[in-house]
Design a protein around this motif. Structure first.
Motif, mmCIF file in Angstrom:
data_model
loop_
_atom_site.group_PDB
_atom_site.id
_atom_site.type_symbol
_atom_site.label_atom_id
_atom_site.label_comp_id
_atom_site.label_asym_id
_atom_site.label_seq_id
_atom_site.Cartn_x
_atom_site.Cartn_y
_atom_site.Cartn_z
ATOM 1 N N UNK A 1 -13.871 53.807 18.958
ATOM 2 C CA UNK A 1 -13.140 53.506 20.240
ATOM 3 C C UNK A 1 -12.352 51.537 19.296
ATOM 4 N N UNK A 2 -12.815 51.779 18.069
ATOM 5 C CA UNK A 2 -11.805 50.500 17.486
ATOM 6 C C UNK A 2 -10.747 50.799 17.172
ATOM 7 N N UNK A 3 -10.314 51.756 16.144
ATOM 8 C CA UNK A 3 -9.606 52.616 15.354
ATOM 9 C C UNK A 3 -8.913 53.099 16.571
ATOM 10 N N UNK A 4 -9.162 53.772 17.618
ATOM 11 C CA UNK A 4 -8.580 54.163 19.032
ATOM 12 C C UNK A 4 -7.412 53.102 19.690
ATOM 13 N N UNK A 5 -8.402 52.040 19.685
ATOM 14 C CA UNK A 5 -7.919 51.053 21.069
ATOM 15 C C UNK A 5 -6.427 49.957 19.274
ATOM 16 N N UNK B 1 -12.803 45.875 23.121
ATOM 17 C CA UNK B 1 -13.799 45.468 23.759
ATOM 18 C C UNK B 1 -15.256 45.726 24.099
ATOM 19 N N UNK B 2 -14.965 47.239 24.775
ATOM 20 C CA UNK B 2 -16.428 48.224 24.686
ATOM 21 C C UNK B 2 -16.594 48.514 23.452
ATOM 22 N N UNK B 3 -16.118 49.204 22.027
ATOM 23 C CA UNK B 3 -16.877 48.771 21.341
ATOM 24 C C UNK B 3 -16.971 46.576 20.070
ATOM 25 N N UNK C 1 -14.729 38.042 19.670
ATOM 26 C CA UNK C 1 -13.261 37.631 20.020
ATOM 27 C C UNK C 1 -12.521 38.324 19.010
ATOM 28 N N UNK C 2 -13.179 38.733 17.675
ATOM 29 C CA UNK C 2 -11.936 38.741 16.400
ATOM 30 C C UNK C 2 -11.881 40.465 17.104
ATOM 31 N N UNK C 3 -13.148 41.659 17.518
ATOM 32 C CA UNK C 3 -13.107 42.802 17.332
ATOM 33 C C UNK C 3 -12.678 42.950 18.193
#
Length: 600
Positions: free
Chosen positions: A22-26, A90-92, A137-139
């Motif tokens: 999800x991070x990479x998708x975001x 945010x979910x990640x 905050x970072x992620x």
């Protein structure tokens, strides 16, 4: 060959587990949204170009409405895609923070109990809970802004050099000054500042927790907060770091950064004035004006892009420092489970040439200590403060592991016993037992969760707690710490003894169990001891020597070594350290305040 060390971001993403994707998708959504957000600026330029081309007959500019709708659609799409990206990140991020806390707690649960004596609860909580929150905050925001801004910046650079490289270079000059300013704030010797800042914050949290716990002492002795020098010093240290960084490190570079990024247009005007005569001479002034409008519009993006980079960079520094605090918890020592655990037989306790040194200490707390407590015997550990009594007792349930030698329970080295089995074999009562904010029933049942109410009640009766239950409004079901229901130190000690009795372990460790008891409570506690210790192996630590007179063997520890050992009579007859302690104890017992008249 050593593997390449992972970056802090990669380490944090590993905690995201199944939501790492999800991070990479975001991040992808954020990058695309930045590209879409540039289209409205291009539409503004196209509208300006058409207006300039037909000036002064503005009615001939037929594409203005189309450009307006295009700008609206792409702006809306960019915003929607950006929020979709933030939803993914945010979910990640929430899963990452949750997993950090879960893994941290799971790791701490494997740490030896002595670890919690060396590390205050406020410090552990700050390192784990607060640090995990700092990574969100970072992620959740910063990474998306960094990726989006990089894509935006690259696209902007390409566009800047598309029409007139000279005006493009003028606009980018502000970006160069900004990057140099940010590097001076966050690079070089200032790169390690965030770690120092967070260390100061940790120390302030730890000191603050200790201060709050000491408030009763402050009130009793009419002290002020300034008597807590450690707390005051930690606040001043934290204030110094915060103020020094803001006023000495950031003030000038940040002023320069904001001045030039917000005023990037200032660089464009001199270049435009320099190029205007040439455009007039060759008849391309209309195209020149159009290009100038393009660069004037896009120069406004520079401040936004660079501001995002700056805040995102500070987020990376904060998350890096947070990860360092998290790693301090994750790297804490853990009890190693034996590959082939052995079952202890009986309750015999043996210290075989045991030496132990605390981490960071240069002097051993115990040095070559050997003694044996046969099944059913009571062994008393006495001696001057700092002699190693509590250390020796804490090695039995593996609060720490020995540096050399071995501690055996039931003929087996405690390191070869499954920790759960070992804890089932040992019950301990400390001098400062704490009760949970729960009912008396649940406090006692903590020793054996499956125990019935009747078994808990029998343990309370054996611990001489009938008078405590009689005065409580709901008996065993009364919640401790609510609606003014509190117990004295001696009463808490008897509840703790009930817990130990219910556990029914064959080995009992008593560490100054009567230290905070008044004479009345001490009598009741001694009666409870009779039930608790019957038929069990007991290791007793005591400063009140009257409580160890009947011990089967007394071990006198001094400076980590056994100075003497034997029965009470033997040690008194030996006229050594124990005899002197016994004499001093009797003097203290007989001491009383005499009136001036009696002295005469």
């Amino acid at each position: 060959m050593k593997g390449k060390k992972k970056s802090d971001v990669a380490v944090l993403l590993d905690y995201a587990g199944s939501r790492k994707g999800l991070t990479f998708l975001g991040l992808t959504f954020s990058a695309v949204s930045m590209l879409l957000s540039m289209v409205p600026y291009i539409c503004i330029w196209l509208a300006a170009r058409d207006l300039i081309a037909v000036a002064p007959d503005w009615t001939q500019a037929h594409g203005i409405t189309r450009y307006g709708w295009m700008a609206f659609v792409f702006a809306f799409a960019g915003i929607a895609l950006y929020f979709a990206g933030l939803m993914c990140t945010h979910l990640a991020a929430f899963r990452t923070a949750s997993n950090i806390r879960k893994k941290g707690i799971a790791h701490v649960m494997k740490a030896p109990l002595g670890y919690f004596d060396a590390n205050a609860s406020g410090l552990i909580r700050g390192r784990l809970d607060a640090a995990a929150a700092d990574t969100e905050t970072l992620l959740a925001h910063n990474l998306a802004d960094i990726v989006g801004t990089i894509v935006l910046f690259i696209s902007m650079v390409i566009l800047m050099f598309l029409f007139d490289w000279r005006m493009g270079l003028a606009c980018l000059l502000a970006a160069v000054i900004s990057i140099i300013s940010m590097a001076s704030m966050m690079g070089g010797k200032n790169a390690s500042f965030m770690a120092q800042y967070q260390a100061a914050l940790d120390r302030m949290n730890k000191s603050g927790t200790e201060y709050v716990r000491g408030i009763p002492v402050v009130k009793i002795f009419q002290q002020t907060v300034y008597s807590f020098k450690a707390f005051q010093a930690s606040i001043e240290e934290y204030s110094y770091f915060a103020e020094h960084y803001n006023s000495h490190v950031c003030s000038k570079p940040q002023s320069v950064n904001l001045t030039f990024t917000e005023g990037a247009f200032v660089f464009l005007v001199p270049v435009a004035l320099f190029l205007a005569p040439e455009a007039l001479a060759d008849g391309s002034f209309a195209g020149f004006i159009t290009d100038f409008v393009f660069y004037a519009v896009f120069s406004a993006i520079i401040s936004t892009a660079l501001a995002r980079i700056m805040f995102a960079s500070s987020g990376i520094m904060l998350a890096s420092a947070a990860l360092g605090r998290i790693n301090k918890v994750m790297e804490s020592p853990t009890l190693k489970n034996p590959a082939n655990p052995m079952e202890p037989h009986g309750s015999k306790v043996e210290f075989m040439d045991v030496s132990f040194t605390y981490d960071g200490a240069t002097t051993p707390a115990l040095s070559h200590v050997s003694f044996t407590a046969e099944s059913g015997q009571t062994i008393a550990l006495v001696g001057p403060s700092g002699g190693g009594k509590t250390t020796a007792a804490s090695l039995i349930p593996r609060f720490w592991d020995v540096s050399s030698g071995s501690v055996n329970v039931g003929g087996v080295d405690v390191r070869q016993i499954d920790p759960h089995v070992l804890m089932d074999h040992v019950a301990f009562v400390f001098q400062n037992n704490r009760l949970f904010k729960a009912s008396i029933l649940e406090n006692v049942r903590a020793a054996r969760p499956g125990a019935s109410r009747e078994q808990v009640k029998n343990a309370l009766m054996a611990a001489q707690c009938q008078d405590i239950l009689d005065k409580l409004p709901e008996g065993m079901d009364t919640l401790i710490g609510t609606e003014g229901t509190y117990l004295s130190g001696g009463e808490q000690q008897r509840i703790a003894l009930a817990r130990a009795i219910l556990k029914d372990a064959p080995i009992i460790v008593l560490d100054e169990a009567t230290a905070f008891a008044d004479p009345e409570n001490e009598v009741l506690i001694q009666k409870a001891f009779a039930t608790l210790t019957k038929g069990r192996t007991v290791i007793m630590i005591a400063h009140r020597l009257s409580t160890v007179v009947g011990a089967d063997q007394i071990i006198v520890l001094d400076r980590g070594c056994i100075a003497e050992q034997g029965s009470h009579k033997e040690l008194v007859a030996a006229n050594g350290l124990y005899a002197r302690m016994w004499a001093d104890y009797n003097k203290a017992v007989r001491w009383k305040i005499s009136s001036e008249k009696e002295d005469e």
